[in-house]
Design a protein around this motif. Structure first.
Motif, PDB file in Angstrom:
ATOM      1  N   ASP A 181      96.432 -26.644 140.338  1.00 54.42           N
ATOM      2  CA  ASP A 181      95.397 -26.769 139.307  1.00 54.42           C
ATOM      3  C   ASP A 181      94.868 -28.204 139.242  1.00 54.42           C
ATOM      4  N   GLU A 182      95.766 -29.181 139.350  1.00 54.85           N
ATOM      5  CA  GLU A 182      95.343 -30.579 139.370  1.00 54.85           C
ATOM      6  C   GLU A 182      94.555 -30.900 140.637  1.00 54.85           C
ATOM      7  N   TRP A 183      94.951 -30.298 141.738  1.00 53.17           N
ATOM      8  CA  TRP A 183      94.221 -30.494 142.997  1.00 53.17           C
ATOM      9  C   TRP A 183      92.766 -30.042 142.830  1.00 53.17           C
ATOM     10  N   ARG A 184      92.591 -28.897 142.210  1.00 50.09           N
ATOM     11  CA  ARG A 184      91.236 -28.393 141.956  1.00 50.09           C
ATOM     12  C   ARG A 184      90.461 -29.350 141.043  1.00 50.09           C
ATOM     13  N   ARG A 185      91.127 -29.875 140.035  1.00 46.94           N
ATOM     14  CA  ARG A 185      90.457 -30.792 139.109  1.00 46.94           C
ATOM     15  C   ARG A 185      90.022 -32.074 139.825  1.00 46.94           C
ATOM     16  N   VAL A 186      90.905 -32.616 140.665  1.00 42.15           N
ATOM     17  CA  VAL A 186      90.575 -33.831 141.406  1.00 42.15           C
ATOM     18  C   VAL A 186      89.388 -33.574 142.332  1.00 42.15           C
ATOM     19  N   PHE A 187      89.382 -32.435 142.995  1.00 38.96           N
ATOM     20  CA  PHE A 187      88.251 -32.093 143.870  1.00 38.96           C
ATOM     21  C   PHE A 187      86.964 -31.938 143.070  1.00 38.96           C
ATOM     22  N   GLU A 188      87.058 -31.339 141.902  1.00 31.60           N
ATOM     23  CA  GLU A 188      85.872 -31.145 141.068  1.00 31.60           C
ATOM     24  C   GLU A 188      85.234 -32.486 140.709  1.00 31.60           C
ATOM     25  N   ILE A 189      86.080 -33.465 140.383  1.00 34.71           N
ATOM     26  CA  ILE A 189      85.575 -34.775 139.962  1.00 34.71           C
ATOM     27  C   ILE A 189      85.183 -35.647 141.152  1.00 34.71           C
ATOM     28  N   ASN A 190      86.043 -35.708 142.164  1.00 37.02           N
ATOM     29  CA  ASN A 190      85.862 -36.667 143.262  1.00 37.02           C
ATOM     30  C   ASN A 190      84.971 -36.168 144.392  1.00 37.02           C
ATOM     31  N   SER A 191      84.924 -34.858 144.609  1.00 35.57           N
ATOM     32  CA  SER A 191      84.262 -34.328 145.802  1.00 35.57           C
ATOM     33  C   SER A 191      83.014 -33.507 145.498  1.00 35.57           C
ATOM     34  N   ILE A 192      83.049 -32.730 144.419  1.00 35.80           N
ATOM     35  CA  ILE A 192      81.921 -31.866 144.077  1.00 35.80           C
ATOM     36  C   ILE A 192      80.919 -32.589 143.184  1.00 35.80           C
ATOM     37  N   ALA A 193      81.426 -33.258 142.147  1.00 37.33           N
ATOM     38  CA  ALA A 193      80.535 -33.893 141.168  1.00 37.33           C
ATOM     39  C   ALA A 193      79.563 -34.896 141.787  1.00 37.33           C
ATOM     40  N   PRO A 194      79.984 -35.759 142.726  1.00 35.61           N
ATOM     41  CA  PRO A 194      79.017 -36.721 143.271  1.00 35.61           C
ATOM     42  C   PRO A 194      77.797 -36.058 143.912  1.00 35.61           C
ATOM     43  N   LEU A 195      78.006 -34.937 144.575  1.00 38.15           N
ATOM     44  CA  LEU A 195      76.868 -34.230 145.174  1.00 38.15           C
ATOM     45  C   LEU A 195      75.956 -33.668 144.089  1.00 38.15           C
ATOM     46  N   LYS A 196      76.546 -33.143 143.022  1.00 38.04           N
ATOM     47  CA  LYS A 196      75.735 -32.611 141.924  1.00 38.04           C
ATOM     48  C   LYS A 196      74.971 -33.732 141.215  1.00 38.04           C
ATOM     49  N   VAL A 197      75.576 -34.916 141.133  1.00 39.00           N
ATOM     50  CA  VAL A 197      74.879 -36.073 140.556  1.00 39.00           C
ATOM     51  C   VAL A 197      73.661 -36.406 141.411  1.00 39.00           C
ATOM     52  N   LEU A 198      73.857 -36.437 142.722  1.00 37.45           N
ATOM     53  CA  LEU A 198      72.735 -36.728 143.628  1.00 37.45           C
ATOM     54  C   LEU A 198      71.633 -35.685 143.480  1.00 37.45           C
ATOM     55  N   GLU A 199      72.002 -34.415 143.436  1.00 38.72           N
ATOM     56  CA  GLU A 199      70.998 -33.363 143.294  1.00 38.72           C
ATOM     57  C   GLU A 199      70.187 -33.549 142.009  1.00 38.72           C
TER      58      GLU A 199
END
Length: 231
Positions: free
Chosen positions: A100-118
């Motif tokens: 569950d923490e792994w998913r949270r870290v990915f959500e913040i570190n890996s997915i969110a930056p792309l959504k910020v750019l979009e």
């Protein structure tokens, strides 16, 4: 006309130091964090700097991200720094990984930056030339990994490095440079008290890189001294 910095995770550490340095350099700064009411040092800067705006933003709240983008519609952004990040549980050993923490870290570190750019791609395109900088980490480097472990954080940074590489290709036609930056081992809440450098040294180095960055360096992975890091 003053240049415009948009930065996430601006309430402490590297983010707060970046806000201060860019304000001192005459930039307009839009600073975001999850809980501005808890960010005393950041909000105190508002009284002294007309060129600073502070907004509440959780980078994993994609709806809130789009609402903020709508609010800033038509405003050029010269530099967007995705600084918000999360290490996750420290000391996780093989066989005891919190998924569950792994998913949270990915959500913040890996997915969110792309959504910020979009969300803010249109603002970056409005500037004559602009940069999207992601605070990554040498821990995401596969070529540099000789100590193993840290599965959650390492994998999240390796993933965002891959995103950076793809964005550098896809945004070239928009004249938006994209770069992954390693700030060093910094004495912050995330880095801990044993870090080798302080936030001033790190941000001074990072700012020097960003001030001189051009499209020829888009897609690179650089440390705060300007040295290229192996993927």
């Amino acid at each position: 006309m003053s240049k415009h910095l948009f930065i996430t995770g601006a309430n402490r550490g590297l983010g707060l130091t970046m806000v201060k340095q860019y304000l001192q350099d005459g930039w307009n700064v839009t600073a975001c964090c999850r809980e501005p009411e808890q960010a005393a040092e950041l909000t105190q800067l508002l009284d002294k700097n007309d060129s600073l705006s502070v907004f509440q933003l959780d980078v994993t709240d994609h709806q809130g991200l789009q609402l903020l983008a709508n609010n800033l519609q038509g405003e050029p952004i010269d530099l967007l720094i995705n600084n918000a990040g999360y290490y996750g549980p420290k000391g996780s050993l093989l066989g005891d990984i919190d998924v569950d923490e792994w998913r949270r870290v990915f959500e913040i570190n890996s997915i969110a930056p792309l959504k910020v750019l979009e969300a803010f791609r249109a603002n970056l395109k409005l500037a004559s030339s602009s940069t999207f900088a992601i605070l990554s980490s040498k821990m995401g480097s596969m070529g540099d990994n000789t100590s193993g472990g840290a599965y959650i954080y390492r994998s999240s940074k390796a993933a965002i490095n891959s995103v950076v590489k793809s964005l550098s290709v896809d945004l070239r036609e928009d004249n938006i440079a994209v770069v992954a930056l390693h700030p060093g081992w910094v004495r912050t809440e995330m880095g801990g008290p044993n870090g080798l450098i302080d936030t001033q040294e790190s941000v001074t180095g990072l700012k020097r890189i960003l001030d001189g960055l051009d499209m020829g360096q888009s897609g690179q992975f650089l440390d705060f001294r300007g040295q290229e890091i192996p993927w």
